[in-house]
Design a protein around this motif. Sequence first.
Motif, PDB file in Angstrom:
ATOM      1  N   THR A 182       0.807  -1.227   0.000  1.00 31.96           N
ATOM      2  CA  THR A 182       0.000   0.000   0.000  1.00 31.96           C
ATOM      3  C   THR A 182       0.836   1.271   0.000  1.00 31.96           C
ATOM      4  OG1 THR A 182      -0.093  -0.063   2.412  1.00 31.96           O
ATOM      5  CG2 THR A 182      -1.873  -1.144   1.224  1.00 31.96           C
ATOM      6  N   THR A 183       2.139   1.154   0.165  1.00 34.66           N
ATOM      7  CA  THR A 183       2.989   2.350   0.230  1.00 34.66           C
ATOM      8  C   THR A 183       3.821   2.547  -1.031  1.00 34.66           C
ATOM      9  OG1 THR A 183       4.746   1.077   1.314  1.00 34.66           O
ATOM     10  CG2 THR A 183       3.155   2.194   2.747  1.00 34.66           C
ATOM     11  N   GLY A 184       3.585   1.747  -2.047  1.00 37.10           N
ATOM     12  CA  GLY A 184       4.396   1.864  -3.261  1.00 37.10           C
ATOM     13  C   GLY A 184       4.155   3.133  -4.045  1.00 37.10           C
ATOM     14  N   ASP A 185       2.974   3.736  -3.888  1.00 36.71           N
ATOM     15  CA  ASP A 185       2.633   4.930  -4.667  1.00 36.71           C
ATOM     16  C   ASP A 185       2.989   6.227  -3.948  1.00 36.71           C
ATOM     17  OD1 ASP A 185       1.618   3.272  -6.608  1.00 36.71           O
ATOM     18  OD2 ASP A 185      -0.430   3.322  -5.795  1.00 36.71           O
ATOM     19  N   MET A 186       3.611   6.147  -2.770  1.00 35.64           N
ATOM     20  CA  MET A 186       3.889   7.367  -2.012  1.00 35.64           C
ATOM     21  C   MET A 186       4.863   8.281  -2.739  1.00 35.64           C
ATOM     22  SD  MET A 186       3.899   6.625   2.074  1.00 35.64           S
ATOM     23  CE  MET A 186       5.370   5.619   2.035  1.00 35.64           C
ATOM     24  N   ALA A 187       5.880   7.720  -3.379  1.00 38.29           N
ATOM     25  CA  ALA A 187       6.887   8.537  -4.056  1.00 38.29           C
ATOM     26  C   ALA A 187       6.258   9.358  -5.176  1.00 38.29           C
ATOM     27  CB  ALA A 187       8.006   7.648  -4.594  1.00 38.29           C
ATOM     28  N   ARG A 188       5.389   8.730  -5.984  1.00 40.24           N
ATOM     29  CA  ARG A 188       4.734   9.462  -7.074  1.00 40.24           C
ATOM     30  C   ARG A 188       3.821  10.549  -6.531  1.00 40.24           C
ATOM     31  NH1 ARG A 188       4.346   4.152  -9.073  1.00 40.24           N
ATOM     32  NH2 ARG A 188       2.174   4.007  -8.374  1.00 40.24           N
ATOM     33  N   MET A 189       3.147  10.272  -5.422  1.00 38.54           N
ATOM     34  CA  MET A 189       2.261  11.269  -4.837  1.00 38.54           C
ATOM     35  C   MET A 189       3.058  12.460  -4.309  1.00 38.54           C
ATOM     36  SD  MET A 189      -0.469  10.799  -1.737  1.00 38.54           S
ATOM     37  CE  MET A 189      -1.338  12.225  -1.062  1.00 38.54           C
ATOM     38  N   ARG A 190       4.175  12.191  -3.637  1.00 40.91           N
ATOM     39  CA  ARG A 190       5.010  13.285  -3.133  1.00 40.91           C
ATOM     40  C   ARG A 190       5.498  14.170  -4.271  1.00 40.91           C
ATOM     41  NH1 ARG A 190       7.509   9.194   0.312  1.00 40.91           N
ATOM     42  NH2 ARG A 190       9.190   9.089  -1.218  1.00 40.91           N
ATOM     43  N   GLU A 191       5.936  13.558  -5.348  1.00 42.71           N
ATOM     44  CA  GLU A 191       6.448  14.326  -6.474  1.00 42.71           C
ATOM     45  C   GLU A 191       5.365  15.212  -7.076  1.00 42.71           C
ATOM     46  OE1 GLU A 191       8.721  13.526 -10.773  1.00 42.71           O
ATOM     47  OE2 GLU A 191       8.149  11.857  -9.459  1.00 42.71           O
ATOM     48  N   MET A 192       4.165  14.676  -7.219  1.00 41.61           N
ATOM     49  CA  MET A 192       3.070  15.455  -7.787  1.00 41.61           C
ATOM     50  C   MET A 192       2.676  16.623  -6.880  1.00 41.61           C
ATOM     51  SD  MET A 192      -0.486  16.063  -7.742  1.00 41.61           S
ATOM     52  CE  MET A 192      -1.268  14.671  -6.943  1.00 41.61           C
ATOM     53  N   VAL A 193       2.566  16.370  -5.571  1.00 44.88           N
ATOM     54  CA  VAL A 193       2.150  17.412  -4.627  1.00 44.88           C
ATOM     55  C   VAL A 193       3.210  18.503  -4.534  1.00 44.88           C
ATOM     56  CG1 VAL A 193       1.699  17.883  -2.200  1.00 44.88           C
ATOM     57  CG2 VAL A 193       0.623  15.919  -3.304  1.00 44.88           C
ATOM     58  N   GLU A 194       4.486  18.131  -4.461  1.00 39.99           N
ATOM     59  CA  GLU A 194       5.546  19.134  -4.365  1.00 39.99           C
ATOM     60  C   GLU A 194       5.581  20.025  -5.604  1.00 39.99           C
ATOM     61  OE1 GLU A 194       9.086  16.951  -3.701  1.00 39.99           O
ATOM     62  OE2 GLU A 194       8.712  16.623  -1.572  1.00 39.99           O
ATOM     63  N   GLY A 195       5.430  19.431  -6.786  1.00 39.85           N
ATOM     64  CA  GLY A 195       5.423  20.238  -8.001  1.00 39.85           C
ATOM     65  C   GLY A 195       4.277  21.225  -8.025  1.00 39.85           C
ATOM     66  N   PHE A 196       3.092  20.785  -7.632  1.00 35.52           N
ATOM     67  CA  PHE A 196       1.946  21.694  -7.611  1.00 35.52           C
ATOM     68  C   PHE A 196       2.117  22.772  -6.543  1.00 35.52           C
ATOM     69  CE2 PHE A 196      -2.235  22.732  -5.750  1.00 35.52           C
ATOM     70  CZ  PHE A 196      -2.764  23.435  -6.821  1.00 35.52           C
ATOM     71  N   ALA A 197       2.646  22.395  -5.359  1.00 35.35           N
ATOM     72  CA  ALA A 197       2.829  23.368  -4.282  1.00 35.35           C
ATOM     73  C   ALA A 197       3.816  24.460  -4.690  1.00 35.35           C
ATOM     74  CB  ALA A 197       3.302  22.670  -3.011  1.00 35.35           C
ATOM     75  N   ASP A 198       4.895  24.093  -5.372  1.00 34.74           N
ATOM     76  CA  ASP A 198       5.851  25.098  -5.840  1.00 34.74           C
ATOM     77  C   ASP A 198       5.182  26.072  -6.806  1.00 34.74           C
ATOM     78  OD1 ASP A 198       7.854  24.009  -4.330  1.00 34.74           O
ATOM     79  OD2 ASP A 198       8.633  22.741  -5.951  1.00 34.74           O
ATOM     80  N   ASP A 199       4.367  25.549  -7.701  1.00 34.98           N
ATOM     81  CA  ASP A 199       3.661  26.410  -8.656  1.00 34.98           C
ATOM     82  C   ASP A 199       2.684  27.323  -7.938  1.00 34.98           C
ATOM     83  OD1 ASP A 199       2.917  27.530 -11.016  1.00 34.98           O
ATOM     84  OD2 ASP A 199       1.858  25.779 -11.809  1.00 34.98           O
ATOM     85  N   LEU A 200       1.988  26.790  -6.937  1.00 38.64           N
ATOM     86  CA  LEU A 200       1.014  27.588  -6.196  1.00 38.64           C
ATOM     87  C   LEU A 200       1.701  28.696  -5.401  1.00 38.64           C
ATOM     88  CD1 LEU A 200      -2.024  27.778  -5.422  1.00 38.64           C
ATOM     89  CD2 LEU A 200      -1.504  26.311  -3.460  1.00 38.64           C
ATOM     90  N   LEU A 201       2.825  28.398  -4.773  1.00 29.54           N
ATOM     91  CA  LEU A 201       3.524  29.414  -3.993  1.00 29.54           C
ATOM     92  C   LEU A 201       4.133  30.491  -4.888  1.00 29.54           C
ATOM     93  CD1 LEU A 201       5.322  27.204  -1.311  1.00 29.54           C
ATOM     94  CD2 LEU A 201       3.289  28.631  -1.005  1.00 29.54           C
ATOM     95  N   GLU A 202       4.583  30.106  -6.065  1.00 28.36           N
ATOM     96  CA  GLU A 202       5.099  31.106  -6.999  1.00 28.36           C
ATOM     97  C   GLU A 202       3.989  32.065  -7.419  1.00 28.36           C
ATOM     98  OE1 GLU A 202       7.818  33.237  -8.923  1.00 28.36           O
ATOM     99  OE2 GLU A 202       8.238  31.466  -7.682  1.00 28.36           O
TER     100      GLU A 202
END
Length: 580
Positions: A182-202
């Motif tokens: 159940t934890t195999g998808d955590m890395a992909r989720m982190r990458e997606m959230v971090e990319g969106f958060a950087d765009d939102l903060l910019e």
Amino acid sequence: MRAYGWAGPDTPGFGICIFPARKSKCREGTAMPVGIFRVCLVVITAIINRPFLFPKENGTVPENTEEIIQKMKEREENLRLQKLRLEQEIAGQEAAQQALEKAAKVVEEIKEEKVPWDMWTALSMVIFLLIELWRQDFQEGNWQDTGAEEDDMAVLGKAFKGVAFPDKATLASFYEKRILGTTGDMARMREMVEGFADDLLEALRSVCNRDADMEVEDCMGVGSMYENWRVRKPFVCDLIVPFAPPEPYCFRSQIWCSGDSFAPDEQGYGTIKVCRADEDVTGCICDKTKLGEDMLCLLHSQGNTSKPSSEMEDLLCFKNTQYLDADQVMKWFQIAVTKAWNRISHKYEFDLSFSLLDSPGALKIKFRSGKSVAFNLTPVVQYENSDVYFISHFPRNELVAELPSSTRWFLTFAVYERRFIQLISKTLPAGACHISCLQILSFLHGKQCSLTGPSGLTNYHLKTVMLHLLQARPSQDWAPEKLEARLQDMLKFLEKCLHEKKLYHFFVGNEKVPAELGFPITFQRAEPLNLFRPFVLRRDVYRKTVDTFHEMLRNTSALINEYTVHIPLAHTNGIHKEAI
């Protein structure tokens, strides 16, 4: 005539023994019978004047006599097994010791003064003191107040005994199928959230006034998702966003261990003061020397004062103060995020919304397919030049009391916790089981809470247990084949902490923190911070937590075997087929 009087602190009456003070030649021959007579008279007087020995005046036998006797026998047995006594019992022992020493001192003084007191009189006083101490410890009111909690303690000491714990094969299969699956998808989720958060903060920076609004820095990932031990769904990424005031202002913080302005129940918190940068006059001569009327400091003008003004409120301060207000920060951040999303929403094929009203950055991404991704984007303030941060709002539970003022900020050490786990992992054997232990324990506790309701324990408490054991045990003890032993160690350590109502924060007051982390010395030298202190004040929460822990231990094998049905029945450590 000599009169000996004694009165107890809790009763309206007292006993007086009167003895004739006569001198006789036959005194030496009759000292022993007279002494025995005095002891008997003292005991009889105490019984007559102290009804506590016979709590029922009518002399009738209570209906639940057998139950009371059984409880007293159980309590007597439990007291012999317990090494740690309650604070009231410790205080009673100290009082008894002091009383005995005082009585012995009085006897010595009497002997020196050649007062006609004999050994039996001194023995009578000792009997009085012992009876009074016994009464204070076992009087009916005190028994009802502490008896139930002592029973909990006795059961807690035996909680781990007799538990059918899964064997190594069952644990390994459970971890592979349930945790890793159940934890195999955590890395992909982190990458997606971090990319969106950087765009939102910019986008947030572009909509803010650079001259008058707060300056937002880049976000950082913390918590279980970034320490790779999150097991419960839905997966939630925790991101913190440091921010600073516009020039010429700056933040000056004060923590609970640096002054006396914090109440004892506010340990772990701090305040943040908004000041002008030119108010820091430690290096300016104009503050140390009286300048003449014809001299003017180029750094400070007469108009620059530190008094609160309406300008402070624009800087998110509490009304009529210079202290940063967490509620004001929450409102500002939510408005800024909303404006930023409106600017970039056309670029994405999903919707963004706030998922929790009382949390400033609890956001949810909802795709058109109906799937959603949750993450927290929380504003924080850096403490001096360290990686300790003041956080505006923290995930709360029953143990966390509401702060008396929104100018009190929580302190988070999440960055150092993540860094310590990364540092210690380099010294452990390949495939070390420390993360696996924490994941299994978190899974068991989460499943139990879903069955019996939430308790006072949180995942942060479980992680703190792991951090303490990582520092206490040698690195070779965390080899992958020792998963079963280390998991039992974590459960026993947690049981001990619940027993004592003490679980100390790993970093605060810990002088053994590795120097490589660069942890602030101020917190290392502070008094240890007890994360279980609310248990002392909230007995209802404590009992609920203890009950949940007991139930979790009893259900451990059943919960784990539920996800290991492929293991042959012979390897299920005695679990019946119906349980599977």
